[in-house]
Design a protein around this motif. Sequence first.
Motif, PDB file in Angstrom:
ATOM      1  N   VAL A  54      65.140  58.002  27.054  1.00 54.50           N
ATOM      2  CA  VAL A  54      66.362  58.803  27.053  1.00 54.50           C
ATOM      3  C   VAL A  54      67.474  57.987  26.400  1.00 54.50           C
ATOM      4  O   VAL A  54      67.746  56.857  26.830  1.00 54.50           O
ATOM      5  CB  VAL A  54      66.795  59.205  28.488  1.00 54.50           C
ATOM      6  CG1 VAL A  54      68.092  60.005  28.450  1.00 54.50           C
ATOM      7  CG2 VAL A  54      65.691  60.004  29.165  1.00 54.50           C
ATOM      8  N   LEU A  55      68.115  58.549  25.373  1.00 50.86           N
ATOM      9  CA  LEU A  55      69.193  57.863  24.667  1.00 50.86           C
ATOM     10  C   LEU A  55      70.394  58.800  24.559  1.00 50.86           C
ATOM     11  O   LEU A  55      70.290  59.911  24.036  1.00 50.86           O
ATOM     12  CB  LEU A  55      68.734  57.441  23.270  1.00 50.86           C
ATOM     13  CG  LEU A  55      69.796  56.788  22.369  1.00 50.86           C
ATOM     14  CD1 LEU A  55      70.342  55.515  23.010  1.00 50.86           C
ATOM     15  CD2 LEU A  55      69.223  56.493  20.994  1.00 50.86           C
ATOM     16  N   ASP A  56      71.533  58.337  25.048  1.00 49.63           N
ATOM     17  CA  ASP A  56      72.782  59.107  24.995  1.00 49.63           C
ATOM     18  C   ASP A  56      73.797  58.349  24.155  1.00 49.63           C
ATOM     19  O   ASP A  56      74.278  57.285  24.559  1.00 49.63           O
ATOM     20  CB  ASP A  56      73.320  59.336  26.407  1.00 49.63           C
ATOM     21  CG  ASP A  56      74.510  60.302  26.434  1.00 49.63           C
ATOM     22  OD1 ASP A  56      75.060  60.605  25.358  1.00 49.63           O
ATOM     23  OD2 ASP A  56      74.870  60.751  27.537  1.00 49.63           O
ATOM     24  N   VAL A  57      74.109  58.882  22.977  1.00 52.78           N
ATOM     25  CA  VAL A  57      75.081  58.253  22.082  1.00 52.78           C
ATOM     26  C   VAL A  57      76.256  59.197  21.843  1.00 52.78           C
ATOM     27  O   VAL A  57      76.904  59.155  20.800  1.00 52.78           O
ATOM     28  CB  VAL A  57      74.423  57.859  20.744  1.00 52.78           C
ATOM     29  CG1 VAL A  57      73.411  56.749  20.951  1.00 52.78           C
ATOM     30  CG2 VAL A  57      73.754  59.072  20.083  1.00 52.78           C
ATOM     31  N   SER A  58      76.553  60.057  22.803  1.00 52.18           N
ATOM     32  CA  SER A  58      77.629  61.037  22.668  1.00 52.18           C
ATOM     33  C   SER A  58      78.988  60.348  22.581  1.00 52.18           C
ATOM     34  O   SER A  58      79.256  59.368  23.283  1.00 52.18           O
ATOM     35  CB  SER A  58      77.612  62.004  23.853  1.00 52.18           C
ATOM     36  OG  SER A  58      76.373  62.684  23.935  1.00 52.18           O
ATOM     37  N   GLY A  59      79.846  60.879  21.707  1.00 54.17           N
ATOM     38  CA  GLY A  59      81.218  60.393  21.613  1.00 54.17           C
ATOM     39  C   GLY A  59      81.357  58.996  21.064  1.00 54.17           C
ATOM     40  O   GLY A  59      82.373  58.336  21.318  1.00 54.17           O
ATOM     41  N   THR A  60      80.388  58.532  20.295  1.00 58.15           N
ATOM     42  CA  THR A  60      80.464  57.178  19.740  1.00 58.15           C
ATOM     43  C   THR A  60      80.896  57.163  18.276  1.00 58.15           C
ATOM     44  O   THR A  60      80.980  56.099  17.670  1.00 58.15           O
ATOM     45  CB  THR A  60      79.099  56.479  19.858  1.00 58.15           C
ATOM     46  OG1 THR A  60      78.095  57.287  19.226  1.00 58.15           O
ATOM     47  CG2 THR A  60      78.725  56.267  21.315  1.00 58.15           C
ATOM     48  N   GLY A  61      81.156  58.341  17.689  1.00 58.52           N
ATOM     49  CA  GLY A  61      81.614  58.398  16.305  1.00 58.52           C
ATOM     50  C   GLY A  61      80.509  58.305  15.278  1.00 58.52           C
ATOM     51  O   GLY A  61      80.784  58.090  14.086  1.00 58.52           O
ATOM     52  N   LEU A  62      79.265  58.460  15.690  1.00 57.07           N
ATOM     53  CA  LEU A  62      78.145  58.338  14.758  1.00 57.07           C
ATOM     54  C   LEU A  62      78.232  59.393  13.664  1.00 57.07           C
ATOM     55  O   LEU A  62      78.516  60.565  13.921  1.00 57.07           O
ATOM     56  CB  LEU A  62      76.820  58.498  15.494  1.00 57.07           C
ATOM     57  CG  LEU A  62      76.350  57.323  16.360  1.00 57.07           C
ATOM     58  CD1 LEU A  62      75.064  57.688  17.068  1.00 57.07           C
ATOM     59  CD2 LEU A  62      76.157  56.086  15.517  1.00 57.07           C
ATOM     60  N   ALA A  63      77.963  58.969  12.437  1.00 55.74           N
ATOM     61  CA  ALA A  63      77.896  59.879  11.297  1.00 55.74           C
ATOM     62  C   ALA A  63      76.475  60.052  10.798  1.00 55.74           C
ATOM     63  O   ALA A  63      76.210  60.937   9.976  1.00 55.74           O
ATOM     64  CB  ALA A  63      78.782  59.376  10.158  1.00 55.74           C
ATOM     65  N   GLU A  64      75.557  59.228  11.285  1.00 59.23           N
ATOM     66  CA  GLU A  64      74.159  59.368  10.897  1.00 59.23           C
ATOM     67  C   GLU A  64      73.254  58.756  11.962  1.00 59.23           C
ATOM     68  O   GLU A  64      73.631  57.801  12.639  1.00 59.23           O
ATOM     69  CB  GLU A  64      73.888  58.716   9.545  1.00 59.23           C
ATOM     70  CG  GLU A  64      74.134  57.206   9.520  1.00 59.23           C
ATOM     71  CD  GLU A  64      73.835  56.609   8.157  1.00 59.23           C
ATOM     72  OE1 GLU A  64      72.798  55.924   8.026  1.00 59.23           O
ATOM     73  OE2 GLU A  64      74.647  56.823   7.238  1.00 59.23           O
ATOM     74  N   LEU A  65      72.102  59.362  12.114  1.00 61.95           N
ATOM     75  CA  LEU A  65      71.065  58.824  12.987  1.00 61.95           C
ATOM     76  C   LEU A  65      69.979  58.286  12.061  1.00 61.95           C
ATOM     77  O   LEU A  65      69.117  59.030  11.598  1.00 61.95           O
ATOM     78  CB  LEU A  65      70.510  59.909  13.908  1.00 61.95           C
ATOM     79  CG  LEU A  65      71.512  60.527  14.896  1.00 61.95           C
ATOM     80  CD1 LEU A  65      70.913  61.750  15.576  1.00 61.95           C
ATOM     81  CD2 LEU A  65      71.936  59.501  15.940  1.00 61.95           C
ATOM     82  N   GLY A  66      70.044  57.017  11.773  1.00 57.00           N
ATOM     83  CA  GLY A  66      69.217  56.429  10.728  1.00 57.00           C
ATOM     84  C   GLY A  66      67.785  56.160  11.135  1.00 57.00           C
ATOM     85  O   GLY A  66      67.291  56.609  12.178  1.00 57.00           O
ATOM     86  N   ALA A  67      67.123  55.381  10.269  1.00 56.70           N
ATOM     87  CA  ALA A  67      65.702  55.080  10.461  1.00 56.70           C
ATOM     88  C   ALA A  67      65.438  54.328  11.752  1.00 56.70           C
ATOM     89  O   ALA A  67      64.302  54.307  12.247  1.00 56.70           O
ATOM     90  CB  ALA A  67      65.197  54.279   9.265  1.00 56.70           C
TER      91      ALA A  67
END
Length: 380
Positions: free
Chosen positions: A81-94
Motif C-alpha cells: 500500500v502506497l499513499d503519495v496524496s498531496g505531495t505535488g507529484l507530476a509523474e509516477l515514474g519507472a
Amino acid sequence: MAAAGGAAPEPEPELEPESPRRGPAAAEGEEEEEEEMAEAELAAELAARRSAEARRLVLSPRRLSGRLPAGLSQWFPALEVLDVSGTGLAELGAELLALPRLHTLLAKNNRLGGPGSLPKGLGQAPLGRSLRVLNLSGNRFAEVPPALLGLRGLQSLSLGGNRLHGIPPDIQELRSLEFLYLGGNFITSIPPELANLPSLSYLVLCDNKIQSIPPQLAQLHSLRSLSLHNNLLTYLPREILNLVHLEELSLRGNPLVVRFVRDLTYNPPSLQELAGRTIKTRNVPYAPSDLPENLVRYLSLASNCPNPKCGGVYFDSCVRQIKFVDFCGKYRIPLMHYLCSPECSSPCSSASQSSTSQSESDSEDEASVAARRMQKVLLG
C-alpha cells in the motif's frame, strides 16, 4: 561655514539602497530549489525508515520536484500500500514498476495529468497484475490514461475531480472493476460499452454534464449503487427498472426532478369518493344486494394509503409526492408515492430526517420499510 553662534546643520539621512527585484526566472529557480530540498529530505527520511518487511507507506504532504524518490523499491521491496496524496507529484515514474506486490496506490490531489504522468509498460509489468485499487482523484487528467486500461486486475478506480470530457469505450477492458468514481468532471455522455463490466457494483457519475443514460446500462446486473446527481438529465430510460439489485440511486439536481416536482398536482376527491372512503375506513357493512352493481365494483377498487400511521384509503383522488429518502447518509433517492390526502404525513419523513430518529438503526429500519412501500422510482 556656519554663521557664528548658529547651530550646525543636521546631516542629511543616507538613503538605503533598494533591494533588487526578483524576476520570474528567479522566483521559479527558488521554487525548484525548495522542491529539490524537499525531495532530498524525503529521500533521507525514507532511507532511515527502510524496511524489507514494511507493507504500507504513507508520505506526508509536501511539495516534491514531481517524481517519486529514487530507491523507493530498494528500501521497501515488500510494499503493498502506497499513499503519495498531496505531495505535488507530476509523474509516477519507472520506480513504481519495481514494486511487484503493490495492490493499493493512492495519488490524490497532485499534479498528474501531463505527458509521462504514468510509466510506460504499466499494463505489462508485474504491477499491472497486482494493482487492485487506484485513486487518482484531484489531478489534471483530461482523458482516462490509455495505460490504465491494461490493468486487468483493477477493482477500484477513482478519477474524480479531474478534467475528463469523456469515457473511452475501451473502459470495458477493465473486466474486474467493481467501483468506478468519475464524479466532478466535464463528462457529457456515457458509452454503451460501460455496460460490459460484469462486476461493476458502484458507479459514481455525479457533478458532470451528462444529458442521457444509455439503455444498455440495464445490463449491469451487479450494480447496487448509481450516483447521477447534479447532471443535465431530462429523462431516464425505462430499462433502468431492470437493475433488480440496485439499492441506491441519486438523481437530485437534475432537470427531470425539478420538472416533476413542479408538475405535481392534487385533484380534490368527488362526493362519491368521499362516501366510499367513509364506508371503507369505518367498516360500514353492506351486501351486494344493498347497492347498485357499479358501486359495489367501485368500492372493491379502494387502495390503501401507504402511510402505516394513516389507515386511510383512496380511489381516484390521491396526492402524488416525491420524497428524497436518505440511505446511509450518502445517497438521496427520489421516489414517487401516493397518499390519500395532503394532510397525510409521508411515510418517508422519519427516514429522510435521520437526525431526529432515536437511533441510527431505527432510522435505517424506517427507511427500509418506506422503500418497500414506494410504488415506483421517478423516471422523468
